[in-house]
Write an enzyme that holds these catalytic residues in place. Structure first.
Site, short mmCIF file in Angstrom:
data_model
loop_
_atom_site.label_atom_id
_atom_site.label_comp_id
_atom_site.label_asym_id
_atom_site.label_seq_id
_atom_site.Cartn_x
_atom_site.Cartn_y
_atom_site.Cartn_z
N LYS A 22 0.42 -6.74 -63.27
CA LYS A 22 1.60 -7.25 -62.50
C LYS A 22 1.48 -7.87 -61.32
O LYS A 22 2.10 -9.48 -61.42
CB LYS A 22 2.58 -6.18 -62.18
CG LYS A 22 3.94 -6.96 -62.22
CD LYS A 22 4.96 -5.69 -60.82
CE LYS A 22 4.08 -4.79 -59.46
NZ LYS A 22 4.59 -5.29 -58.30
N ASN A 23 0.61 -6.92 -60.65
CA ASN A 23 0.81 -8.32 -59.07
C ASN A 23 -0.42 -9.27 -58.96
O ASN A 23 0.18 -10.26 -58.44
CB ASN A 23 -0.06 -6.84 -57.98
CG ASN A 23 1.04 -6.36 -57.90
OD1 ASN A 23 2.17 -6.53 -58.17
ND2 ASN A 23 1.11 -4.67 -56.91
N ARG A 93 9.71 -8.75 -52.96
CA ARG A 93 8.42 -9.50 -51.81
C ARG A 93 7.77 -10.46 -52.18
O ARG A 93 7.62 -11.46 -51.41
CB ARG A 93 8.09 -7.86 -50.89
CG ARG A 93 7.55 -8.68 -49.56
CD ARG A 93 7.00 -7.46 -49.02
NE ARG A 93 5.79 -7.80 -48.35
CZ ARG A 93 5.84 -8.24 -46.71
NH1 ARG A 93 7.22 -8.08 -46.65
NH2 ARG A 93 4.97 -8.43 -46.45
N CYS A 117 12.52 -2.81 -47.42
CA CYS A 117 12.70 -1.99 -48.48
C CYS A 117 12.47 -0.41 -48.31
O CYS A 117 12.44 0.13 -47.69
CB CYS A 117 11.78 -2.59 -49.37
SG CYS A 117 10.68 -2.64 -49.22
N ARG A 122 8.09 -4.43 -44.25
CA ARG A 122 7.80 -5.40 -44.11
C ARG A 122 7.27 -6.33 -43.98
O ARG A 122 8.16 -7.64 -44.82
CB ARG A 122 7.78 -5.16 -46.00
CG ARG A 122 7.15 -4.18 -46.50
CD ARG A 122 6.87 -3.45 -48.01
NE ARG A 122 5.57 -4.34 -48.42
CZ ARG A 122 6.11 -4.38 -50.08
NH1 ARG A 122 6.81 -4.29 -51.15
NH2 ARG A 122 4.81 -5.24 -50.89
N ASP A 312 -0.56 2.22 -54.16
CA ASP A 312 -0.07 2.06 -54.74
C ASP A 312 -0.24 3.08 -56.33
O ASP A 312 1.06 3.80 -56.63
CB ASP A 312 -0.18 1.10 -55.89
CG ASP A 312 0.41 -0.54 -55.64
OD1 ASP A 312 1.12 -0.59 -54.50
OD2 ASP A 312 0.19 -1.39 -55.59
N ILE A 334 -0.50 1.92 -45.81
CA ILE A 334 -0.53 1.06 -45.70
C ILE A 334 1.44 0.94 -45.19
O ILE A 334 1.70 -0.17 -44.51
CB ILE A 334 -0.94 0.47 -47.60
CG1 ILE A 334 -2.53 0.56 -47.32
CG2 ILE A 334 -0.56 -0.50 -47.02
CD1 ILE A 334 -3.63 -0.11 -46.90
N ARG A 403 9.54 -2.41 -63.62
CA ARG A 403 9.33 -3.53 -63.07
C ARG A 403 7.67 -3.62 -62.93
O ARG A 403 7.87 -4.94 -62.94
CB ARG A 403 9.83 -3.60 -61.22
CG ARG A 403 11.23 -3.47 -60.14
CD ARG A 403 11.85 -3.68 -59.63
NE ARG A 403 10.91 -4.51 -58.76
CZ ARG A 403 10.92 -4.92 -57.99
NH1 ARG A 403 11.43 -4.37 -56.78
NH2 ARG A 403 10.11 -5.66 -56.57
N1 EPU Z 1 2.05 -6.71 -43.00
C1 EPU Z 1 2.07 -7.36 -42.04
N2 EPU Z 1 3.06 -8.26 -42.15
C2 EPU Z 1 3.02 -9.64 -42.82
C3 EPU Z 1 1.97 -8.70 -44.27
C4 EPU Z 1 2.01 -7.47 -44.18
O1 EPU Z 1 2.53 -6.34 -40.76
O2 EPU Z 1 2.83 -10.53 -42.55
C5 EPU Z 1 1.26 -5.21 -43.54
C6 EPU Z 1 2.06 -4.42 -44.70
O3 EPU Z 1 3.46 -4.30 -43.82
C7 EPU Z 1 0.77 -3.43 -44.27
C8 EPU Z 1 -0.13 -4.35 -45.24
O4 EPU Z 1 0.13 -5.24 -43.68
O5 EPU Z 1 1.17 -2.28 -43.84
C9 EPU Z 1 -0.84 -4.98 -45.80
O6 EPU Z 1 0.60 -5.30 -46.85
P1 EPU Z 1 0.21 -6.51 -47.58
O7 EPU Z 1 0.81 -7.50 -47.28
O8 EPU Z 1 -0.99 -6.49 -48.01
O9 EPU Z 1 1.42 -6.26 -48.64
P2 EPU Z 1 1.85 -7.09 -50.00
O10 EPU Z 1 1.19 -8.02 -50.37
O11 EPU Z 1 3.35 -7.04 -49.71
C10 EPU Z 1 0.85 -6.59 -52.19
C11 EPU Z 1 1.31 -5.54 -53.54
C12 EPU Z 1 1.96 -4.70 -53.30
C13 EPU Z 1 1.02 -3.18 -52.66
C14 EPU Z 1 0.21 -3.80 -51.19
C15 EPU Z 1 -1.02 -2.71 -51.29
C16 EPU Z 1 2.09 -7.02 -55.33
C17 EPU Z 1 3.28 -8.39 -55.57
N3 EPU Z 1 2.03 -6.26 -53.83
O12 EPU Z 1 2.44 -6.30 -51.23
O13 EPU Z 1 2.15 -3.28 -54.66
O14 EPU Z 1 1.75 -1.87 -52.58
O15 EPU Z 1 -0.71 -5.26 -51.36
O16 EPU Z 1 -2.20 -3.41 -52.15
O17 EPU Z 1 1.03 -7.65 -54.53
C18 EPU Z 1 3.24 -2.24 -56.19
O18 EPU Z 1 2.61 -2.87 -57.07
O19 EPU Z 1 4.03 -1.17 -56.06
C19 EPU Z 1 3.60 -2.95 -54.70
C20 EPU Z 1 3.70 -2.37 -53.40
#
Ligand code: EPU
Length: 460
Positions: A22-23, A93, A117, A122, A312, A334, A403
């Site tokens: 999915k991601n 997101r 959320c 985030r 996850d 995370i 989802r």
């Molecule tokens: N972060 C910041 N600022 C930013 C971006 C991220 O502080 O601008 C922080 C986040 O708060 C977190 C860390 O950096 O503490 C890493 O976040 P990341 O950006 O890697 O997460 P994401 O891209 O929002 C994706 C997945 C999540 C998964 C995380 C970590 C997708 C759509 N979502 O989220 O998946 O948990 O990477 O691997 O790819 C899920 O599938 O249930 C899910 C939440």
């Protein structure tokens, strides 16, 4: 709102097919929309997040057509609107990826901030800083990010902390920028590699994906391509834990062994037998037998960016460890992602949370209770606990589970579980959203009528 009624105590046995990730698909959909012409993505899971992304892209003028069972056709040549719709973007997101798409293609993007959320705060500050480094003027106004850059210019960007979303977004933007962009401290997740493969098939010049330095040489235009999404390592891990907690023996089909080495090592440490039995097949065999008090060993785990233990799978793992023979310590590095443990406690689990750490004291039995899924993976954790609990567990908030898990009850029931979906009134609800999607007929040509399930609240 639908519910799942899970009657626990059934050993899972058999084979389970694992869907595309999915991601990965969410990033691939936006990537495909960068191109001029119709791209094809295969191995697409029919889940609600894919539906939400489809809605958003259509609003921007992108043509999205779904062909059952697992194919999407995406054509970005008519992309013409630079403002993303508020509601669906707030709900998911990953929809912030359209910021990179719009800046790259139209030089202008107005995208709602995804907001907080169930996983805590985030922010998207890394994304915004990256766009600015590429030459965009970025402002926050009335809940929207407004960014403008007639031409994006390549540069070196050090991302503060490994971030999947930031890496995806900056790869999108940099692919059509003038010159070379170097992303340092980039995320190394398999989903990033998958996105880079599609980008390169479309004519982009991306090198180093899968390492923490990614080099992107901008090109003037991208052409369409065909691509098959990688298997969903999180769905695979979820079924591993479901088999483990029930003392089951299952074979995961269509998986990529290299993508879940850390969860495998941890489950092996707990006493689960996990072996690769074919190029895309993995056997999971668990010794658990609660009536004879045969339980798993406790393990200590810390979540980390790939190739570490994925956040996850933290919730599903904690659910599994609630029945282990001893005390496990699970640290979440995370996200703020422990609120669901209150629901596990209703089922008799002994979990104490202090800041980012859960101390899980294994108990001999869980008992069914009414519980609520608070987010996608928390929902998966409740399903896992319910599969081993005595009696019936009633899980509400199933839309959140939908989802990211296609046909969850059908897949579990095919393995011998007893899971029934019911509606508000308690009547059996046969058509899960993905199933209703699967019954949709493919259109002979691109059509905005081809619909995925309606978008759904909360965020992943
Ligand atoms: N972060 C910041 N600022 C930013 C971006 C991220 O502080 O601008 C922080 C986040 O708060 C977190 C860390 O950096 O503490 C890493 O976040 P990341 O950006 O890697 O997460 P994401 O891209 O929002 C994706 C997945 C999540 C998964 C995380 C970590 C997708 C759509 N979502 O989220 O998946 O948990 O990477 O691997 O790819 C899920 O599938 O249930 C899910 C939440």
């Amino acid at each position: 709102m639908a519910r799942l009624l899970v009657t626990g105590g059934k050993r899972l046995v058999g084979e389970v097919p694992i869907n595309g990730a999915k991601n990965s698909v969410l990033a691939l959909m936006v990537t495909a929309a960068l191109g001029q012409g119709e791209s094809v993505i295969d191995n697409v899971p029919y889940d609600r997040d894919v539906a939400t992304m489809s809605t958003i892209l259509k609003e921007l003028g992108v043509r999205v057509a779904f062909e059952p069972p697992h194919r999407l056709r995406i054509d970005g040549s008519q992309l013409n609107r630079s403002t993303a719709p508020y509601e669906p973007v707030r709900q998911m997101r990953a929809s912030f990826y359209v910021a990179g798409l719009l800046l790259a293609r139209l030089g202008k993007a107005e995208v709602p901030l995804p907001g907080g959320c169930q996983l805590g705060s985030r922010p998207v500050d890394f994304h915004l800083r990256g766009f600015e480094a590429l030459g965009a003027k970025v402002q926050i106004e009335h809940g929207f990010m407004k960014a403008e850059a007639p031409r994006l210019r390549g540069t070196s960007i050090f991302i503060n902390r490994s971030s999947v979303g930031t890496t995806v977004n900056l790869m999108l933007a940099a692919s059509l920028a003038d010159g070379v962009t170097v992303l340092e401290n980039a995320a190394k997740e398999p989903e990033i590699v998958d996105q880079a493969i599609l980008l390169n098939q479309m004519g982009a010049r991306v090198r180093g994906a899968g390492t923490d330095v990614i080099r992107i040489e901008g090109v003037p235009q991208l052409h369409p391509a065909e691509h098959t999404a990688i298997p969903d390592r999180i769905e695979a891990g979820t079924y591993m834990m479901a088999a483990a907690i029930t003392g089951g023996r299952i074979v995961l089909e269509d998986v990529e062994w290299e993508h879940f080495r850390t969860p495998v090592v941890k489950l092996q440490e707990a006493g689960v037998r996990i072996e690769r039995v074919g190029p895309t097949q993995v056997l999971v065999e668990s010794p658990v037998n609660l009536s004879r008090d045969v339980r798993l060993r406790p393990v200590d785990v810390e979540t980390a960016p790939y190739p570490g233990f994925p956040t996850d799978l933290q919730q599903p793992l904690v659910a599994l460890l609630t029945l282990a023979d001893g005390t496990s310590v699970v640290r979440e590095t995370i996200f703020d992602r422990f609120r669901y443990v209150d629901e596990l406690r209703r089922m008799g689990a002994d979990v104490r949370v202090e800041r980012d750490t859960a101390v899980v004291r294994g108990v001999r039995r869980l008992t069914g209770a009414p519980v609520e899924a608070m987010d996608l993976r928390a929902g998966a954790a409740l399903v896992i606990a319910a599969l081993a609990a005595e009696g019936q567990t009633r899980i509400s908030g199933v839309e959140l589970i939908d989802r990211g898990y296609e046909h969850i009850e059908a897949k579990l029931n095919a393995l011998g579980a007893d899971v029934v979906r019911v509606d508000d009134e308690g009547a059996p609800a046969s058509a899960t959203p993905p199933a209703s999607l699967a019954s949709a007929q493919s259109e002979p040509s691109m059509s905005t009528n081809t619909s995925l399930p309606a978008p759904n609240p909360s965020q992943a």
